[in-house]
Design a protein around this motif. Structure first.
Motif, PDB file in Angstrom:
ATOM      1  N   ALA A   1      -1.414 -41.315   8.507  1.00  0.00           N
ATOM      2  CA  ALA A   1      -2.070 -41.598   7.366  1.00  0.00           C
ATOM      3  C   ALA A   1      -2.342 -42.311   6.249  1.00  0.00           C
ATOM      4  O   ALA A   1      -3.916 -42.583   5.724  1.00  0.00           O
ATOM      5  N   ILE A   2      -1.590 -43.273   5.923  1.00  0.00           N
ATOM      6  CA  ILE A   2      -1.801 -44.020   5.130  1.00  0.00           C
ATOM      7  C   ILE A   2      -1.365 -45.386   5.284  1.00  0.00           C
ATOM      8  O   ILE A   2      -1.644 -46.541   4.135  1.00  0.00           O
ATOM      9  N   GLY A   3      -2.013 -45.618   6.340  1.00  0.00           N
ATOM     10  CA  GLY A   3      -2.396 -46.895   7.454  1.00  0.00           C
ATOM     11  C   GLY A   3      -0.266 -47.244   8.224  1.00  0.00           C
ATOM     12  O   GLY A   3      -0.481 -48.730   7.811  1.00  0.00           O
ATOM     13  N   LEU A   4       0.496 -46.913   7.863  1.00  0.00           N
ATOM     14  CA  LEU A   4       2.326 -47.552   7.815  1.00  0.00           C
ATOM     15  C   LEU A   4       2.308 -46.885   9.743  1.00  0.00           C
ATOM     16  O   LEU A   4       1.842 -45.659   9.815  1.00  0.00           O
ATOM     17  N   GLY A   5       3.244 -47.383  10.033  1.00  0.00           N
ATOM     18  CA  GLY A   5       3.770 -47.141  11.437  1.00  0.00           C
ATOM     19  C   GLY A   5       5.515 -46.539  11.044  1.00  0.00           C
ATOM     20  O   GLY A   5       6.103 -46.968  10.202  1.00  0.00           O
ATOM     21  N   THR A   6       5.166 -45.614  12.180  1.00  0.00           N
ATOM     22  CA  THR A   6       6.779 -45.247  11.988  1.00  0.00           C
ATOM     23  C   THR A   6       7.303 -44.812  13.487  1.00  0.00           C
ATOM     24  O   THR A   6       6.230 -45.713  14.744  1.00  0.00           O
ATOM     25  N   CYS A   7       8.883 -45.051  13.839  1.00  0.00           N
ATOM     26  CA  CYS A   7       9.158 -44.908  15.539  1.00  0.00           C
ATOM     27  C   CYS A   7      10.474 -43.736  15.305  1.00  0.00           C
ATOM     28  O   CYS A   7      11.636 -44.229  14.719  1.00  0.00           O
ATOM     29  N   PRO A   8      10.441 -42.866  15.893  1.00  0.00           N
ATOM     30  CA  PRO A   8      11.410 -41.996  14.780  1.00  0.00           C
ATOM     31  C   PRO A   8      12.742 -42.482  16.283  1.00  0.00           C
ATOM     32  O   PRO A   8      12.792 -43.072  17.165  1.00  0.00           O
ATOM     33  N   LEU A   9      13.628 -42.899  16.158  1.00  0.00           N
ATOM     34  CA  LEU A   9      15.514 -43.287  16.441  1.00  0.00           C
ATOM     35  C   LEU A   9      16.183 -42.390  16.551  1.00  0.00           C
ATOM     36  O   LEU A   9      16.923 -41.681  16.204  1.00  0.00           O
ATOM     37  N   GLY A  10      16.240 -41.641  17.661  1.00  0.00           N
ATOM     38  CA  GLY A  10      17.128 -40.783  18.440  1.00  0.00           C
ATOM     39  C   GLY A  10      18.965 -41.478  18.921  1.00  0.00           C
ATOM     40  O   GLY A  10      19.458 -40.887  18.603  1.00  0.00           O
ATOM     41  N   THR A  11      18.220 -42.638  19.440  1.00  0.00           N
ATOM     42  CA  THR A  11      19.182 -43.411  19.963  1.00  0.00           C
ATOM     43  C   THR A  11      20.610 -43.583  18.635  1.00  0.00           C
ATOM     44  O   THR A  11      21.984 -43.587  19.077  1.00  0.00           O
ATOM     45  N   LEU A  12      20.175 -43.880  17.552  1.00  0.00           N
ATOM     46  CA  LEU A  12      21.203 -44.455  16.739  1.00  0.00           C
ATOM     47  C   LEU A  12      21.993 -43.252  15.660  1.00  0.00           C
ATOM     48  O   LEU A  12      22.870 -42.661  15.280  1.00  0.00           O
ATOM     49  N   VAL A  13      21.747 -41.483  16.082  1.00  0.00           N
ATOM     50  CA  VAL A  13      21.571 -40.861  16.029  1.00  0.00           C
ATOM     51  C   VAL A  13      23.621 -40.177  16.025  1.00  0.00           C
ATOM     52  O   VAL A  13      24.318 -40.325  15.021  1.00  0.00           O
ATOM     53  N   GLY A  14      23.527 -40.904  17.690  1.00  0.00           N
ATOM     54  CA  GLY A  14      25.535 -40.709  17.904  1.00  0.00           C
ATOM     55  C   GLY A  14      26.227 -41.528  16.478  1.00  0.00           C
ATOM     56  O   GLY A  14      27.035 -41.178  17.046  1.00  0.00           O
ATOM     57  N   THR A  15      25.595 -42.987  16.790  1.00  0.00           N
ATOM     58  CA  THR A  15      26.461 -43.945  16.185  1.00  0.00           C
ATOM     59  C   THR A  15      26.820 -43.619  14.453  1.00  0.00           C
ATOM     60  O   THR A  15      27.560 -43.092  14.160  1.00  0.00           O
TER      61      THR A  15
ATOM     62  N   TYR B   1      27.584 -31.179   6.676  1.00  0.00           N
ATOM     63  CA  TYR B   1      26.073 -31.986   7.035  1.00  0.00           C
ATOM     64  C   TYR B   1      25.782 -32.977   8.484  1.00  0.00           C
ATOM     65  O   TYR B   1      27.531 -34.083   8.047  1.00  0.00           O
ATOM     66  N   GLU B   2      25.349 -33.179   9.135  1.00  0.00           N
ATOM     67  CA  GLU B   2      25.196 -34.627   9.972  1.00  0.00           C
ATOM     68  C   GLU B   2      23.862 -34.888  10.158  1.00  0.00           C
ATOM     69  O   GLU B   2      23.000 -34.373  10.068  1.00  0.00           O
ATOM     70  N   VAL B   3      23.823 -36.243  10.441  1.00  0.00           N
ATOM     71  CA  VAL B   3      22.671 -36.778  10.977  1.00  0.00           C
ATOM     72  C   VAL B   3      21.673 -36.512  11.362  1.00  0.00           C
ATOM     73  O   VAL B   3      22.712 -36.247  13.116  1.00  0.00           O
ATOM     74  N   THR B   4      20.975 -36.456  11.925  1.00  0.00           N
ATOM     75  CA  THR B   4      19.650 -35.010  12.754  1.00  0.00           C
ATOM     76  C   THR B   4      18.846 -36.381  13.242  1.00  0.00           C
ATOM     77  O   THR B   4      18.471 -36.347  14.871  1.00  0.00           O
ATOM     78  N   ILE B   5      18.293 -37.543  12.609  1.00  0.00           N
ATOM     79  CA  ILE B   5      17.156 -37.768  13.329  1.00  0.00           C
ATOM     80  C   ILE B   5      16.792 -39.624  12.392  1.00  0.00           C
ATOM     81  O   ILE B   5      17.021 -39.095  10.911  1.00  0.00           O
ATOM     82  N   ASN B   6      16.574 -40.132  12.843  1.00  0.00           N
ATOM     83  CA  ASN B   6      16.567 -41.302  11.810  1.00  0.00           C
ATOM     84  C   ASN B   6      14.910 -41.600  12.346  1.00  0.00           C
ATOM     85  O   ASN B   6      14.393 -41.664  13.230  1.00  0.00           O
ATOM     86  N   VAL B   7      14.334 -42.181  11.535  1.00  0.00           N
ATOM     87  CA  VAL B   7      12.553 -42.906  11.397  1.00  0.00           C
ATOM     88  C   VAL B   7      12.903 -44.455  10.547  1.00  0.00           C
ATOM     89  O   VAL B   7      13.300 -45.122   9.668  1.00  0.00           O
TER      90      VAL B   7
END
Length: 216
Positions: free
Chosen positions: A154-168, A187-193
């Protein structure tokens, strides 16, 4: 629904000898339609400019994230926003160490290429971790994730969810990274963006409408 197509930036990068023009749609219309259009026009971005995301922009996105609904309002997430180049470089290196000899699908399959970045050279990386003792935490994190994706768009930025990085990120040998990020025990990492200014305008991939059934 009316649009004004405004050329906000032209980014030059190599695709053979081609130059690619980056355009953004600026919306004019009702607030209701703007919300719907935002959901339908968001795309995963895998090419970014070097321009860094501002603190003001991050505040907007993070406020949207923490206002996401969660079961019993537990808010079972911890969110970290990484912009430090040294930490980003180290996170990428940890993935490369993990990836050696393995095969992946999607963009991660190119990890053997020189200069590869698991977060697509985005200047900002968001890490979302969740409470392992909360059975609904990952679902809640998914809702917060969508708020991040949509508010950024909405504010002109881009994103990409990164599932592959979670295991690392969750490997025992990378616990020092989680400690550096002050992610609590349990806690554990669930998703990265990946987050930044888009350097591409990808088309929408096919959507499978037959996966929706209305039972009357």
């Amino acid at each position: 629904m009316k649009y004004i197509i405004a050329l906000i930036t032209v980014v030059f990068f190599l695709f053979g000898c081609q130059e690619k023009e980056i355009k953004q749609v600026v919306y004019e219309g009702t607030a209701k339609q703007a919300i719907l259009d935002n959901m339908l026009s968001r795309r995963a971005i895998r090419q970014y400019t070097a321009q860094q995301v501002s603190r003001e922009q991050l505040d907007t996105i993070m406020k949207s994230a923490i206002f996401a609904p969660s079961g019993l309002n537990k808010q079972p997430w911890e969110i970290r926003v990484l912009q430090n180049p040294d930490i980003l470089k180290e996170v990428n290196q940890r993935f490369l160490n993990f990836a050696k000899g393995k095969e992946f699908q999607g963009s991660a399959a190119r990890y053997r290429e020189a200069g590869f970045s698991i977060f697509h050279d985005a200047p900002t990386l968001i890490v979302i971790a969740t409470d392992k003792s909360n059975p609904g935490a990952k679902l809640d994190a998914g809702i917060a994730l969508q708020n991040i994706l949509l508010s950024a768009h909405a504010i002109g930025l881009g994103t990409c969810p990164l599932g592959t990085l979670v295991g690392t990120m969750n490997l025992p040998e990378n616990a020092d990274i989680l400690k550096l990020l002050n992610i609590p025990e349990g806690y554990e990492v669930t998703i990265n963006v990946a987050l930044g200014y888009p350097a591409e305008t990808p088309d929408a991939p096919i959507r499978y409408t037959e996966k929706v059934k209305i039972i009357e």
